[in-house]
Scaffold this active site. Structure first.
Site, short mmCIF file in Angstrom:
data_model
loop_
_atom_site.label_atom_id
_atom_site.label_comp_id
_atom_site.label_asym_id
_atom_site.label_seq_id
_atom_site.Cartn_x
_atom_site.Cartn_y
_atom_site.Cartn_z
N HIS A 5 0.84 -1.21 0.00
CA HIS A 5 0.00 0.00 0.00
C HIS A 5 0.87 1.26 0.00
CE1 HIS A 5 -3.71 2.26 1.31
NE2 HIS A 5 -2.77 3.09 1.74
N GLU A 6 1.80 1.34 0.94
CA GLU A 6 2.61 2.55 1.07
C GLU A 6 3.55 2.74 -0.13
OE1 GLU A 6 1.67 4.64 3.09
OE2 GLU A 6 0.50 3.37 4.44
N HIS B 40 1.84 4.72 -2.79
CA HIS B 40 1.95 6.17 -2.59
C HIS B 40 3.32 6.69 -3.02
CE1 HIS B 40 -1.86 6.74 -0.62
NE2 HIS B 40 -1.56 5.94 0.40
#
Length: 604
Positions: A387-388, A391
């Site tokens: 997920h990170e 980003h």
């Protein structure tokens, strides 16, 4: 944990300093403020002054990002470190003083619109057009110079209700000890303790944890209600001072959307109710079998569905991530490898470190797009780093293409990260296709995340939307009114289960209604939570096509990743071939979710 002392699992924050000391970097930042303030009274006197102003502003943004990330990331490594607490406060104060002196900047830009438009015809600065158009459109909402200066001076206290909530939530709310089946007391000192014990195999521990957790918030519901009311009163009053209809209208304006899109999203989310009920019925049957009980209680529904004990080392996690993202191409995978090799990531938990995970914002001028997490070797941690990294890769591709528009709107910020999560899930489903327990666990996680991020966040958002109407219409903002709206929204989007309809107003079941009063984003001042649902709905559509090898979608995806804030949020999402005003987007998502549920049923 064995990795804690290994420097390759800590991040390389010194790269931000670029060879200088932090004191030197901070002084450069202050010097740049002085340069800007010196030219400010004359920045529109000539084209050359205007160009110099733009250059100084860009340089200041880069210095602010370097200073801000160095301070905040060091602070988040140890929230008790007095050195970084002091630097954080100093930076906040110095920044606020600077911005107070520029408090009438928007007014100056709007008053001189025709002159600025003339300057922007110069080919060398024409690409600043959108930046100034966003300011020009605020013309109906700007205040006089004196009014704006007063409000800017007061800006330092605008986060007051958020701070009160955090203090109450993190420091004042205490949980009674849980009790096991032999009467032994289990301390519940933190939310982390609660999250562990609420899934415990001992039903007595689960029950007492569930009750004690919800009762703790129930005991403070009067204080939370008053804090929430005055928070919304402040936000709506401030919005109306700036000549917006209300707080929701102001945030919609900021996101460049029509408020009707929000209500359209609410309406379209209703269709997922039938899918949720199918999923809930499936999980309930499986849990009854797994727990060997005939009647499920709320504290039984917190148990993971056959959560298989599986652990991953950091190195194994890296290998999984690199394989999972192969559908996005060689370059993307190479960039992920760079993040691993060049120490963008603070992997391990340690005393004082901020909980959870994040990828930094304010990335213009940085060469590394840092990630903080608390890796615990679980499959959830593997998903978190995926997920990170979404980003961080978004930041990387933006900074490769954009010189000015390097921000990411929170309106679509979650799309890149959730797409990564989906690609990881598809990869794991394939990797463990012959392991039914793993397949069941992964599918359950995918489906549960969807409903937690879409249906549940829309329950929160629609409640917040209606509570703001209560404030603006001067209706009684009582704890009973808040909780009744919340229950109505649960029934609207998920349906209150038949076995709970008669219990919901009885203790201890009624304690859980206080959940609606402890949503941190309600105090953030940006009417945010419905954007989680947008991220999930769009990402599921996009990841499904990428997984199927749709090259057109993959190409569009990189256009999206590189766009930054160069387009409006809706137009940015349209780069993916997704139009949020088209009802078909929501029905296509439902088809995908229903396929997952059908597959779960088949495995189960």
């Amino acid at each position: 944990m064995k990795h804690t002392g290994n420097s390759k699992y800590t991040w390389d924050l010194e790269a931000i300093l670029n060879g200088s000391s932090f004191d030197q970097l901070y002084q450069q930042w202050l010097n740049k403020q002085n340069e800007i303030l010196k030219i400010y009274p004359h920045f529109l006197k000539s084209l050359s002054n205007f160009k110099k102003w733009l250059l100084l502003d860009d340089e200041y943004e880069i210095l602010s990002n370097r200073v801000g990330n160095y301070v905040s990331n060091n602070y988040n490594e140890d929230l008790t470190n007095q050195k970084w607490i002091a630097w954080s406060q100093k930076m906040s104060n110095d920044s606020n003083k600077f911005h107070v002196q520029l408090s009438n900047l928007t007014n100056e830009i709007v008053k001189n619109e025709s002159l600025i438009r003339k300057y922007l015809k110069d080919p060398k600065i024409k690409h600043y057009d959108r930046d100034f158009e966003l300011t020009f459109r605020t013309k109906p909402h700007i205040l006089s110079d004196e009014e704006q200066k007063v409000l800017s001076t007061m800006g330092i206290v605008n986060g007051g209700f958020s701070q009160i909530f955090s203090t109450l939530n993190d420091s004042e709310v205490k949980f009674k000890n849980a009790i096991d089946n032999k009467g032994k007391q289990i301390p519940l000192k933190t939310i982390a303790d609660v999250m562990i014990n609420i899934k415990h195999k001992d039903r007595d521990i689960r029950k007492s944890t569930w009750i004690n957790f919800n009762e703790a918030y129930h005991n403070y519901e009067n204080t939370f209600t008053q804090t929430l009311y005055y928070n919304y009163l402040m936000l709506n009053t401030s919005s109306k001072i700036h000549k917006f209809k209300d707080y929701v209208g102001a945030t919609a304006f900021s996101d460049e959307i029509d408020e009707k899109l929000i209500t359209k999203l609410y309406k379209n989310t209703e269709q997922y109710k039938t899918s949720f009920i199918k999923y809930r019925n499936t999980v309930n049957k499986l849990l009854k079998k797994q727990l060997k009980i005939s009647q499920l209680e709320p504290w039984d529904k917190t148990v993971d569905l056959n959560k298989k004990e599986i652990k991953f080392t950091i190195e194994e996690t890296k290998g999984i991530i690199l394989n999972a993202f192969k559908p996005l191409g060689v370059e993307y995978v190479k960039n992920i490898q760079t993040a691993f090799n060049e120490r963008w990531i603070s992997w391990m938990p340690k005393p004082g470190k901020q909980q959870g995970a994040y990828s930094i914002d304010g990335t213009k001028g940085l060469s590394k797009y840092y990630i903080s997490m608390n890796f615990d070797n679980s499959i959830r941690s593997v998903s978190t780093i995926a997920h990170e990294l979404g980003h961080s890769m978004n930041s990387l591709y933006i900074n490769k293409k954009q010189d000015i528009y390097t921000d990411v709107s929170i309106f679509y910020a979650e799309i890149a990260s959730i797409t990564n999560e989906m690609l990881l899930s598809y990869y794991l489903l394939d990797k463990y296709r012959n392991d039914f327990e793993m397949s069941k666990m992964i599918l359950d996680e995918m489906i549960n995340n969807f409903f937690a991020t879409v249906s549940r966040q829309i329950i929160f958002s629609n409640t917040e939307y209606l509570l703001n109407e209560y404030v603006n219409e001067s209706k009684p903002f009582t704890k009973e009114a808040v909780k009744q709206i919340y229950l109505t929204m649960i029934d609207k989007y998920q349906g209150i289960a038949q076995d709970m309809k008669n219990k919901i107003h009885q203790e201890p079941y009624s304690f859980s209604q206080s959940t609606i009063l402890r949503i941190p984003h309600f105090y953030a001042g940006n009417f945010y939570v419905y954007k989680y649902a947008i991220g999930q709905i769009v990402a599921i559509n996009v990841a499904y096509k990428i997984h199927k090898g749709d090259k057109n979608t993959i190409s569009k995806y990189f256009d999206f990743l590189s766009s930054g804030s160069s387009l409006s949020p809706l137009d940015t999402i349209k780069l993916l071939g997704v139009d949020l005003n088209d009802n078909q987007v929501y029905s296509e998502t439902k088809k995908i979710i229903d396929q997952w549920i059908q597959r779960l049923n088949k495995i189960a």
